[in-house]
Structure formats: C-alpha cells, structure tokens
Design an enzyme around this catalytic site. Structure first.
Site, PDB file in Angstrom:
ATOM      1  N   GLY A  16       0.785  -1.235   0.000  1.00 41.04           N
ATOM      2  CA  GLY A  16       0.000   0.000   0.000  1.00 41.04           C
ATOM      3  C   GLY A  16       0.812   1.278   0.000  1.00 41.04           C
ATOM      4  O   GLY A  16       0.302   2.333   0.376  1.00 41.04           O
ATOM      5  N   SER A  17       2.072   1.224  -0.464  1.00 45.16           N
ATOM      6  CA  SER A  17       2.840   2.478  -0.472  1.00 45.16           C
ATOM      7  C   SER A  17       2.280   3.448  -1.516  1.00 45.16           C
ATOM      8  O   SER A  17       2.290   4.669  -1.307  1.00 45.16           O
ATOM      9  CB  SER A  17       4.330   2.217  -0.716  1.00 45.16           C
ATOM     10  OG  SER A  17       4.569   1.844  -2.043  1.00 45.16           O
ATOM     11  N   ARG A  66     -14.476 -17.847  -9.918  1.00 45.92           N
ATOM     12  CA  ARG A  66     -13.927 -16.540 -10.301  1.00 45.92           C
ATOM     13  C   ARG A  66     -15.025 -15.535 -10.658  1.00 45.92           C
ATOM     14  O   ARG A  66     -14.964 -14.359 -10.280  1.00 45.92           O
ATOM     15  CB  ARG A  66     -12.984 -16.765 -11.495  1.00 45.92           C
ATOM     16  CG  ARG A  66     -12.345 -15.545 -12.050  1.00 45.92           C
ATOM     17  CD  ARG A  66     -11.350 -15.901 -13.137  1.00 45.92           C
ATOM     18  NE  ARG A  66     -10.105 -16.408 -12.568  1.00 45.92           N
ATOM     19  CZ  ARG A  66      -9.136 -15.616 -12.068  1.00 45.92           C
ATOM     20  NH1 ARG A  66      -9.289 -14.314 -12.063  1.00 45.92           N
ATOM     21  NH2 ARG A  66      -8.037 -16.137 -11.583  1.00 45.92           N
ATOM     22  N   ARG A  92      -4.776  -9.799  -8.610  1.00 44.24           N
ATOM     23  CA  ARG A  92      -5.657 -10.760  -9.298  1.00 44.24           C
ATOM     24  C   ARG A  92      -6.079 -10.203 -10.646  1.00 44.24           C
ATOM     25  O   ARG A  92      -6.244  -8.998 -10.800  1.00 44.24           O
ATOM     26  CB  ARG A  92      -6.914 -11.014  -8.466  1.00 44.24           C
ATOM     27  CG  ARG A  92      -6.668 -11.904  -7.263  1.00 44.24           C
ATOM     28  CD  ARG A  92      -7.964 -12.122  -6.533  1.00 44.24           C
ATOM     29  NE  ARG A  92      -8.988 -12.772  -7.342  1.00 44.24           N
ATOM     30  CZ  ARG A  92      -9.058 -14.078  -7.562  1.00 44.24           C
ATOM     31  NH1 ARG A  92      -8.167 -14.880  -7.036  1.00 44.24           N
ATOM     32  NH2 ARG A  92     -10.016 -14.588  -8.306  1.00 44.24           N
ATOM     33  N   HIS A 110       2.275  -0.137 -13.096  1.00 43.81           N
ATOM     34  CA  HIS A 110       3.070  -1.357 -13.293  1.00 43.81           C
ATOM     35  C   HIS A 110       4.551  -1.006 -13.198  1.00 43.81           C
ATOM     36  O   HIS A 110       4.999  -0.003 -13.789  1.00 43.81           O
ATOM     37  CB  HIS A 110       2.755  -1.955 -14.673  1.00 43.81           C
ATOM     38  CG  HIS A 110       3.544  -3.189 -14.949  1.00 43.81           C
ATOM     39  ND1 HIS A 110       3.208  -4.414 -14.413  1.00 43.81           N
ATOM     40  CD2 HIS A 110       4.678  -3.378 -15.653  1.00 43.81           C
ATOM     41  CE1 HIS A 110       4.107  -5.313 -14.799  1.00 43.81           C
ATOM     42  NE2 HIS A 110       5.004  -4.710 -15.545  1.00 43.81           N
ATOM     43  N   THR A 142      -7.270  -2.499 -19.564  1.00 46.32           N
ATOM     44  CA  THR A 142      -8.095  -3.200 -20.546  1.00 46.32           C
ATOM     45  C   THR A 142      -8.029  -4.685 -20.201  1.00 46.32           C
ATOM     46  O   THR A 142      -7.336  -5.081 -19.255  1.00 46.32           O
ATOM     47  CB  THR A 142      -7.567  -2.971 -21.978  1.00 46.32           C
ATOM     48  OG1 THR A 142      -6.207  -3.372 -22.020  1.00 46.32           O
ATOM     49  CG2 THR A 142      -7.692  -1.509 -22.380  1.00 46.32           C
ATOM     50  N   GLU A 175       6.908   5.770  -8.886  1.00 48.62           N
ATOM     51  CA  GLU A 175       5.467   5.473  -8.875  1.00 48.62           C
ATOM     52  C   GLU A 175       4.698   6.486  -8.032  1.00 48.62           C
ATOM     53  O   GLU A 175       3.619   6.939  -8.403  1.00 48.62           O
ATOM     54  CB  GLU A 175       5.222   4.067  -8.327  1.00 48.62           C
ATOM     55  CG  GLU A 175       5.776   2.977  -9.216  1.00 48.62           C
ATOM     56  CD  GLU A 175       5.429   1.587  -8.749  1.00 48.62           C
ATOM     57  OE1 GLU A 175       5.477   0.673  -9.572  1.00 48.62           O
ATOM     58  OE2 GLU A 175       5.113   1.391  -7.557  1.00 48.62           O
TER      59      GLU A 175
END
Ligand code: GRF
Length: 218
Positions: A16-17, A66, A92, A110, A142, A175
């Site tokens: 959670g940074s 799922r 996930r 990412h 996407t 980030e």
C-alpha cells in the site's frame, strides 16, 4: 470532473505504499473514498483505517468461482460510486464483470517501462537481462494484462551494483510521483481514454509522457 471532486477507489493486495502516496496527494480536485482488497489482512486496509478511509475486502475463497468473486467485487465498487478506480498492486486478474463498468475509468500502475516486462518480478528480470533503463508505467486498464493505453512513465537509469531491493525502492519513488499526477489529470478532465490511446489535453498519447527520475525527487 467539472463540477465535483473526483471520487477515487483504490484496490490493492499488499503493502500500500502507492495508496499512501495517493492519500498524501489528494486535493481539491479528487479524494479517495474507499480502499478495497482481495485480502482481509492487506496492509493497505490497515493504512486506510489509519487515515479514516473506509476499507472493504472480497476474498476469493469466500466465493464458488472466479465469476462470483468478480461479481461481488463489481457490486462493492458500484456501491461506492467512484468516478475512477485505481489498481495499486492488486494481484488478481479482473474479469469482464469488473472491467466493463469501469472501462475508461480504471488505471493501473506497473513496475516497468511497458510494453517491456509485463507480468511479475520485473526488477529481477530487468537486472538479469542487463537493461540500462527501467521504471514504472501508469496505463488505462483493458482486458489484456499490463497492456492498456499508456499515460505516463517514470524512468531511471539502472546503476552499477544495483540489486532488486535498491531498484524496487527507486521505482517505488517514481510510482509515488507519477500515479498522483495521472489521477490529477483525470480528475480535471484533461485525461481520457480514446479508441486505442490515452488522450491528454486533446492530444492522443502515441507515447506516454516521460518523467525522468531527477524530476520525481521530493
Ligand atoms: C507497485 O510496484 C506497483 O507497480 C505494482 O505493485 C506494487 C504495489 O506496491 N503493481 P504498493 O503496494 O503500492 O507498495
């Protein structure tokens, strides 16, 4: 959001940074209304609680398959009525029940210079390949993993004697700078998803905006 503060929900599975950096950056244009996770014990949820931000979790083990888990997550999101959903280390894959309602309104961060190095363990793979450049990318989400239209990248030069820990720390700093920046653009209606590209200030982003590490300091 022309007339109101943009409501943001952050989803994450771990540390959670990025969430913390987003909380610190929220301003008159946007606010975080909830944090969600697939793990009840995610540190992200503890961080949210400390900030007085409501948290929720939907653990996959509680659902028969799922699709049922995706439906539960989609319902939990809808209940909070966000304008924007941010994935920040959410580990996930999301199915259509979650992706479709938020198409064009969901971003991910990412830890690589996409399209290079999608997937996991990016720092390790970058070092092993002897890459000289690395960084992080914010992109629209996407259906295909780590491949939606790119918005902004933070870029660094890999040093001599670097290891995965030093690289991870430097990439995290990038980030924490680029994710709030992208959210700010979205919240002020400067950023949207076009047909196959992100559009910033009415200009399609053939390439993402690049921010060098030196400019991310502080
Ligand atoms: C970040 O490196 C992000 O790029 C990746 O997961 C990590 C999450 O870190 N998707 P944190 O939980 O925000 O510290």
């Amino acid at each position: 959001m022309k007339n109101s503060r943009c409501r943001v929900v952050v989803l994450g599975s771990g540390h959670g940074s990025n969430f913390e950096a987003l909380v610190a950056a929220a301003n008159a244009d946007w606010l975080i209304v909830a944090a969600g996770s697939d793990r009840a014990d995610a540190p992200l949820l503890a961080r949210a609680a400390r900030h007085g931000i409501p948290g929720f979790y939907r653990e996959p083990a509680a659902y028969p398959n799922r699709e049922a888990h995706d439906a539960a997550l989609a319902a939990a999101l809808a209940q909070r009525a966000p304008d924007l959903v941010l994935l920040a280390g959410y580990m996930r894959l999301l199915g259509p029940a979650v992706l479709q309602p938020w198409h064009g309104r969901m971003l991910n961060i990412h830890p690589s210079l996409l399209p290079a190095w999608p997937g996991l363990r990016t720092h390790e793979r970058v070092l092993r390949a002897g890459e000289r450049e690395h960084g992080a990318t914010v992109h629209f989400v996407t259906a295909e993993l780590d491949s939606g239209p790119r918005i902004i990248q933070g870029r660094l030069t890999v040093g001599n004697g670097e290891n995965t820990a030093t690289l991870a720390e430097r990439v995290h700093r990038l980030e924490h700078y680029i994710y709030p920046k992208a959210v700010g653009w979205y919240a002020t209606d400067r950023l949207k998803l076009g047909k196959d590209m992100a559009i910033l200030d009415d200009t399609p982003l053939v390439d993402p905006v690049i921010i060098e590490e030196a400019a991310c300091a502080g």
